[in-house]
Design a protein around this motif. Structure first.
Motif, PDB file in Angstrom:
ATOM      1  N   THR A   1      -0.690  22.843   3.194  1.00  0.00           N
ATOM      2  CA  THR A   1      -2.131  24.053   2.395  1.00  0.00           C
ATOM      3  C   THR A   1      -3.072  22.603   1.670  1.00  0.00           C
ATOM      4  N   ARG A   2      -4.402  23.154   2.247  1.00  0.00           N
ATOM      5  CA  ARG A   2      -5.423  22.408   1.148  1.00  0.00           C
ATOM      6  C   ARG A   2      -4.986  22.265  -0.347  1.00  0.00           C
ATOM      7  N   GLU A   3      -4.082  22.754  -1.033  1.00  0.00           N
ATOM      8  CA  GLU A   3      -3.691  22.186  -1.737  1.00  0.00           C
ATOM      9  C   GLU A   3      -3.288  20.972  -2.252  1.00  0.00           C
ATOM     10  N   GLU A   4      -1.736  20.984  -1.094  1.00  0.00           N
ATOM     11  CA  GLU A   4      -0.912  19.598  -0.874  1.00  0.00           C
ATOM     12  C   GLU A   4      -1.924  18.625  -0.351  1.00  0.00           C
ATOM     13  N   VAL A   5      -3.107  18.850   0.491  1.00  0.00           N
ATOM     14  CA  VAL A   5      -3.831  17.451   0.593  1.00  0.00           C
ATOM     15  C   VAL A   5      -5.210  17.009  -0.211  1.00  0.00           C
ATOM     16  N   CYS A   6      -5.740  18.247  -1.038  1.00  0.00           N
ATOM     17  CA  CYS A   6      -5.939  17.977  -2.257  1.00  0.00           C
ATOM     18  C   CYS A   6      -4.768  16.920  -3.647  1.00  0.00           C
ATOM     19  N   ASN A   7      -3.847  17.083  -3.482  1.00  0.00           N
ATOM     20  CA  ASN A   7      -2.742  16.500  -4.211  1.00  0.00           C
ATOM     21  C   ASN A   7      -2.892  15.094  -3.400  1.00  0.00           C
ATOM     22  N   TRP A   8      -2.816  14.781  -2.332  1.00  0.00           N
ATOM     23  CA  TRP A   8      -1.746  13.801  -1.655  1.00  0.00           C
ATOM     24  C   TRP A   8      -3.297  13.096  -2.094  1.00  0.00           C
ATOM     25  N   LEU A   9      -4.230  12.844  -1.845  1.00  0.00           N
ATOM     26  CA  LEU A   9      -5.762  12.283  -2.241  1.00  0.00           C
ATOM     27  C   LEU A   9      -5.615  12.093  -3.681  1.00  0.00           C
ATOM     28  N   LYS A  10      -5.325  12.627  -4.296  1.00  0.00           N
ATOM     29  CA  LYS A  10      -6.055  12.627  -5.858  1.00  0.00           C
ATOM     30  C   LYS A  10      -5.832  10.879  -6.327  1.00  0.00           C
ATOM     31  N   ALA A  11      -6.163  10.361  -7.470  1.00  0.00           N
ATOM     32  CA  ALA A  11      -6.335   8.999  -8.210  1.00  0.00           C
ATOM     33  C   ALA A  11      -4.164   9.089  -8.327  1.00  0.00           C
ATOM     34  N   ASP A  12      -4.124   7.918  -8.671  1.00  0.00           N
ATOM     35  CA  ASP A  12      -3.170   7.748  -8.874  1.00  0.00           C
ATOM     36  C   ASP A  12      -2.490   8.144 -10.176  1.00  0.00           C
ATOM     37  N   ASP A  13      -3.675   8.537 -10.788  1.00  0.00           N
ATOM     38  CA  ASP A  13      -2.736   8.716 -12.159  1.00  0.00           C
ATOM     39  C   ASP A  13      -3.260   9.948 -12.918  1.00  0.00           C
ATOM     40  N   ASP A  14      -4.157  10.966 -11.524  1.00  0.00           N
ATOM     41  CA  ASP A  14      -4.653  12.142 -12.261  1.00  0.00           C
ATOM     42  C   ASP A  14      -3.070  13.184 -12.319  1.00  0.00           C
ATOM     43  N   LYS A  15      -3.344  14.561 -13.048  1.00  0.00           N
ATOM     44  CA  LYS A  15      -2.266  14.987 -13.582  1.00  0.00           C
ATOM     45  C   LYS A  15      -1.160  15.607 -12.204  1.00  0.00           C
TER      46      LYS A  15
ATOM     47  N   MET B   1       0.619  -0.988  -0.057  1.00  0.00           N
ATOM     48  CA  MET B   1      -0.027   0.347  -0.493  1.00  0.00           C
ATOM     49  C   MET B   1       0.821   1.360  -0.054  1.00  0.00           C
ATOM     50  N   THR B   2       0.176   1.771  -0.778  1.00  0.00           N
ATOM     51  CA  THR B   2       0.991   3.846  -1.162  1.00  0.00           C
ATOM     52  C   THR B   2       0.519   4.512   0.664  1.00  0.00           C
ATOM     53  N   ASN B   3       1.508   5.116   1.117  1.00  0.00           N
ATOM     54  CA  ASN B   3       1.136   6.333   1.521  1.00  0.00           C
ATOM     55  C   ASN B   3       0.050   7.158   1.066  1.00  0.00           C
ATOM     56  N   ASN B   4      -0.170   7.291  -0.080  1.00  0.00           N
ATOM     57  CA  ASN B   4      -1.826   8.145  -0.335  1.00  0.00           C
ATOM     58  C   ASN B   4      -2.620   6.963  -0.433  1.00  0.00           C
ATOM     59  N   ASP B   5      -2.223   6.159  -0.446  1.00  0.00           N
ATOM     60  CA  ASP B   5      -3.846   4.914   0.135  1.00  0.00           C
ATOM     61  C   ASP B   5      -3.864   4.537   1.331  1.00  0.00           C
ATOM     62  N   ILE B   6      -3.319   4.930   2.229  1.00  0.00           N
ATOM     63  CA  ILE B   6      -3.699   4.824   3.540  1.00  0.00           C
ATOM     64  C   ILE B   6      -4.217   6.010   3.872  1.00  0.00           C
ATOM     65  N   LEU B   7      -3.698   7.642   3.126  1.00  0.00           N
ATOM     66  CA  LEU B   7      -4.036   9.058   3.228  1.00  0.00           C
ATOM     67  C   LEU B   7      -5.948   8.754   3.298  1.00  0.00           C
ATOM     68  N   ARG B   8      -5.624   8.469   2.120  1.00  0.00           N
ATOM     69  CA  ARG B   8      -7.178   7.892   1.414  1.00  0.00           C
ATOM     70  C   ARG B   8      -8.438   7.023   2.221  1.00  0.00           C
ATOM     71  N   ARG B   9      -7.685   5.333   2.643  1.00  0.00           N
ATOM     72  CA  ARG B   9      -8.470   5.085   3.523  1.00  0.00           C
ATOM     73  C   ARG B   9      -8.503   5.716   4.756  1.00  0.00           C
TER      74      ARG B   9
ATOM     75  N   CYS C   1       3.022  11.768  -0.631  1.00  0.00           N
ATOM     76  CA  CYS C   1       3.059  11.703   0.614  1.00  0.00           C
ATOM     77  C   CYS C   1       4.071  11.039   1.554  1.00  0.00           C
ATOM     78  N   GLN C   2       4.722  11.737   1.349  1.00  0.00           N
ATOM     79  CA  GLN C   2       6.126  11.146   1.680  1.00  0.00           C
ATOM     80  C   GLN C   2       5.650  10.618   3.119  1.00  0.00           C
ATOM     81  N   ASP C   3       6.728   9.269   3.314  1.00  0.00           N
ATOM     82  CA  ASP C   3       7.094   9.063   4.986  1.00  0.00           C
ATOM     83  C   ASP C   3       6.795   9.634   6.061  1.00  0.00           C
ATOM     84  N   VAL C   4       7.281  10.540   6.251  1.00  0.00           N
ATOM     85  CA  VAL C   4       7.870  12.017   6.892  1.00  0.00           C
ATOM     86  C   VAL C   4       5.861  12.459   7.047  1.00  0.00           C
TER      87      VAL C   4
END
Length: 159
Positions: free
Chosen positions: A33-47, A1-9, A52-55
């Motif tokens: 920022t809201r933009e950072e959070v939104c970008n981490w939550l986007k689908a993997d194929d979204d431009k 699982m990626t960090n992004n998957d975990i964050l989304r779940r 989301c890094q480990d830290v």
């Protein structure tokens, strides 16, 4: 699982909105920022997708612990530079204030069987002879069980 998957779940399971996500990072002393959070939550194929890094995930999980259990006195824990499924599972167990038996009961909700000894092996130090690596399947089932317990639905119904 990626960090992004975990964050989304986690976001879906607890029904966190963007403001709550930003606040959770802030309780662990990271301004996002809201933009950072939104970008981490986007689908993997979204431009606009950003990894989301480990830290960052470690900081979020520390914020979740602070939110659910209250901030501890004194210096706050430093986020790990390198996360493993074992650390993520432990942080989620702490945040949700779960004892070993409660974790095992949750896993039974999704028909995933684990013994108490197997579970405790995930929380040992890596150099301990009984340490066991927590595989994606275990973490995925745990997140699904928490979701089913809190939202009353399985992952298949949610999709």
């Amino acid at each position: 699982m990626t960090n992004n998957d975990i964050l989304r779940r986690i976001r879906y399971t607890f029904d966190f909105n963007d403001s709550k996500m930003i606040a959770l990072f802030a309780t662990a002393d990271l301004k996002v920022t809201r933009e950072e959070v939104c970008n981490w939550l986007k689908a993997d194929d979204d431009k606009d997708y950003k990894s989301c890094q480990d830290v960052q995930l470690a900081t979020f999980l520390n914020g979740l612990i602070n939110d659910k259990r209250g901030k501890r006195e004194g210096e706050q824990p430093k986020p790990e530079e390198k996360l493993t499924n074992n650390i993520i599972l432990k942080k989620l167990q702490i945040a949700l204030n779960l004892k070993a038996d409660e974790v095992l009961d949750l896993l039974k909700l999704v028909n995933f069987r684990l013994s108490k000894h197997e579970l405790s092996a995930f929380f040992r130090k890596p150099d301990h002879k009984h340490y066991r690596v927590c595989k994606d399947q275990v973490l995925r089932n745990f997140l699904q069980a928490v979701q089913q317990n809190l939202r009353g639905e399985s992952t298949e119904e949610a999709k």
